[in-house]
Scaffold this motif. Structure first.
Motif, PDB file in Angstrom:
ATOM      1  N   LYS A 290       0.943   3.892   4.277  1.00  0.00           N
ATOM      2  CA  LYS A 290      -0.156   2.647   4.827  1.00  0.00           C
ATOM      3  C   LYS A 290       0.657   1.475   4.026  1.00  0.00           C
ATOM      4  O   LYS A 290       1.325   1.637   3.111  1.00  0.00           O
ATOM      5  CB  LYS A 290      -1.238   3.057   4.132  1.00  0.00           C
ATOM      6  N   ASP A 291       0.561   0.360   5.037  1.00  0.00           N
ATOM      7  CA  ASP A 291       0.883  -0.949   4.339  1.00  0.00           C
ATOM      8  C   ASP A 291       2.341  -0.881   3.728  1.00  0.00           C
ATOM      9  O   ASP A 291       2.570  -1.554   2.711  1.00  0.00           O
ATOM     10  CB  ASP A 291      -0.175  -1.371   3.225  1.00  0.00           C
ATOM     11  N   ALA A 292       3.197  -0.459   4.563  1.00  0.00           N
ATOM     12  CA  ALA A 292       4.657  -0.206   4.106  1.00  0.00           C
ATOM     13  C   ALA A 292       4.819   0.744   2.818  1.00  0.00           C
ATOM     14  O   ALA A 292       5.822   0.374   2.210  1.00  0.00           O
ATOM     15  CB  ALA A 292       5.293  -1.351   4.178  1.00  0.00           C
ATOM     16  N   ARG A 293       3.909   1.348   2.535  1.00  0.00           N
ATOM     17  CA  ARG A 293       4.168   2.256   1.255  1.00  0.00           C
ATOM     18  C   ARG A 293       3.977   3.684   1.602  1.00  0.00           C
ATOM     19  O   ARG A 293       3.128   4.093   2.524  1.00  0.00           O
ATOM     20  CB  ARG A 293       3.058   1.947   0.258  1.00  0.00           C
ATOM     21  N   LEU A 294       4.614   4.670   0.841  1.00  0.00           N
ATOM     22  CA  LEU A 294       4.370   6.042   0.772  1.00  0.00           C
ATOM     23  C   LEU A 294       3.881   6.589  -0.345  1.00  0.00           C
ATOM     24  O   LEU A 294       4.523   6.196  -1.396  1.00  0.00           O
ATOM     25  CB  LEU A 294       5.825   6.594   1.193  1.00  0.00           C
TER      26      LEU A 294
END
Ligand code: NAI
Ligand SMILES: O=C1[C@H](O)[C@H](O)[C@@H](O)[C@H](O)[C@H]1O
Length: 334
Positions: A257-261
Motif C-alpha cells: 500500500k502507498d508504495a510500501r510493503l
C-alpha cells in the motif's frame, strides 16, 4: 473434570486462567492465589473461583486436585515442595526455580516421594515451528547440526528486570529447547556484552550474546535483547553439514500500500506462542491421571538451571565457564 488451583495471578497467571476456563477441555479453575489480594480477586472473576492470599492454603484445599504455579520464578520452590508433600500434580511455569540448588531440592523431594508430579512449563517444545525444526533434524536429511543462531528479543522490560534475569527468566527457554532440538548436552557457557542500549538501566546489560557449546561440539549463539523496541522476535536457525533449517516466522499477510510493503511482528509471548501454550496445557490436563510426566520434568528444570547458573557466572567473569551437572540423572526420570 480436573479441578485446578492457580498460584500467581499476574500476566501469565491470568493468561493461563483464561485458557483453563475458556479453551482447555477437561479442567476448571476452582481456586486462585496471589500475595496481592486484589490481583487474586480480579482473576477469580474470570473463573468464579475461591480466592486465597496464602499459596499453601490453596494447595491444602481438598477440592484442588492439581496446582498451576505461575508466581515469579524466585517464589516457585516453596509451593513445589508443599504440593509434592500433598501428593498433588503440578504444572510449574518456567523456570522451575532460579538456581540449580533450589531445583535439586525439588528433584530430591519428588524422587523421595516416589510419585511423578511435576511438569515444568517449557512450552517451546510444543511450538509448531520448533517441532518442524526438530522433525527436519531428526530426518537425517541434512547431516549433523554444527551451529545454531538464535535471537530472543522483547520490545521492552520493566525496571525490575536485571542482568541475571536475561538468563534464568528469558534465555531459559533457549537453554531447554536447543539441547532438546539437537539431542545433546551442554559443555560450556560464555556471555559477551555488546554496547548497552540507551533503553536499558543501571542494573541491566542489554543486549547480551550468550554462547553455548555442546558435548558433541555444536556451537550456539543466542542474542538476548529485551529492549529491542520493534517487537517480540524469536528466531532459530540450525546450520547442518548438508543444509540449514530456519524456524518459520509467524504467518502474517504482506500488505502492499502507498508504495510500501509491510507485515506484522508480534509484540509479546502470549500471542506469539498462544498455540504452544494451548497444546502444552491441554496435553498436561489430558495426561494428569497418568503415572509418569510426558512433558518436561523437574529434572529438565534442574538441567536448565545448571546451564543458567553457568551463564550467570559467565556474565560476571567474562570467561568460558564449564557446565557441570552435580548429580547423575536418577532412574526415577529415565
Ligand atoms: N512460558 C512463558 O512463555 C512465560 C512464562 N512466564 C512465567 O510465569 C511466571 C509469572 O510470570 P508473570 O506473570 O510474567 O509475572 P508477574 O510479575 O506479571 O505476575 C506474578 C504474580 O505473582 C504474584 N506473586 C508473587 N509472589 C507470589 C507468591 N509467593 N504467591 C502467589 N503469588 C505471588 C505477584 O503478586 C504477581 O501478581 C514466571 O515464572 C515467569 O517466568 C511468564 C511469561 C511467559
Ligand atoms: O518467559 C518469558 C517470555 O516468554 C519472554 O520471552 C521472556 O523474554 C520473558 O522474560 C519471560 O518471562
Amino acid at each position: 473434570m480436573l479441578k485446578v488451583g492457580v498460584i500467581g495471578c499476574g500476566g501469565m497467571g491470568r493468561d493461563h486462567i483464561k485458557r483453563l476456563t475458556n479453551k482447555i477441555q477437561g479442567a476448571e479453575v476452582v481456586a486462585v492465589s496471589d500475595v496481592m489480594e486484589e490481583s487474586a480477586k480480579e482473576a477469580a472473576k474470570i473463573c468464579n473461583a475461591r480466592v486465597y492470599t496464602n499459596e499453601l492454603e490453596l494447595i491444602a484445599d481438598p477440592e484442588v486436585e492439581a496446582v498451576f504455579i505461575v508466581s515469579p520464578g524466585f517464589a516457585h520452590t516453596e509451593p513445589l515442595l508443599a504440593a509434592i508433600e500433598a501428593g498433588k500434580r503440578v504444572f510449574c511455569e518456567k523456570p522451575l526455580a532460579t538456581t540449580a540448588a533450589d531445583c535439586l531440592k525439588v528433584v530430591n523431594a519428588e524422587v523421595a516421594a516416589g510419585k511423578h508430579l511435576i511438569q515444568t512449563g517449557f512450552m517451546r517444545r510444543y511450538d509448531k515451528g520448533y517441532m518442524q525444526v526438530k522433525e527436519a533434524l531428526d530426518s537425517g536429511n541434512y547431516g549433523e547440526p554444527l551451529m545454531l543462531h538464535c535471537t530472543h528479543r522483547n520490545p521492552e522490560v520493566g525496571t525490575n528486570y536485571n542482568t541475571p534475569m536475561a538468563v534464568h527468566d528469558t534465555a531459559i527457554h533457549e537453554i531447554d529447547v536447543l539441547h532438546w532440538l539437537v539431542d545433546d548436552e551442554y559443555e560450556s557457557a560464555q556471555v559477551i556484552m555488546p554496547r548497552i542500549t540507551k533503553y536499558s538501566h543501571s542494573e541491566l546489560n542489554d543486549p547480551q550474546i550468550m554462547l553455548l557449546r555442546t558435548k558433541k561440539g555444536v556451537c550456539i549463539d543466542v542474542e538476548v535483547f529485551v529492549n529491542c523496541k520493534f517487537g517480540y522476535d524469536i528466531n532459530c536457525e540450525v546450520v547442518c553439514e548438508d543444509g540449514a533449517i530456519k524456524m518459520p516466522e509467524p504467518a502474517y499477510p504482506y500488505i502492499r500500500k502507498d508504495a510500501r510493503l509491510s507485515t506484522t511482528i508480534d509484540t509479546d509471548c502470549f500471542v506469539r506462542f498462544k498455540d504452544a501454550y494451548d497444546v502444552e496445557v491441554q496435553d498436561w490436563v489430558d495426561k494428569a491421571g497418568e503415572e509418569v510426566i510426558s512433558g518436561p520434568t523437574a529434572w529438565d528444570g534442574y538441567l536448565a538451571a545448571v546451564t543458567a547458573d553457568a551463564l550467570v557466572k559467565a556474565q560476571e567473569s567474562g570467561k568460558i565457564e564449564p557446565i557441570i551437572t552435580e548429580v547423575e540423572k536418577p532412574d526415577f526420570y529415565k
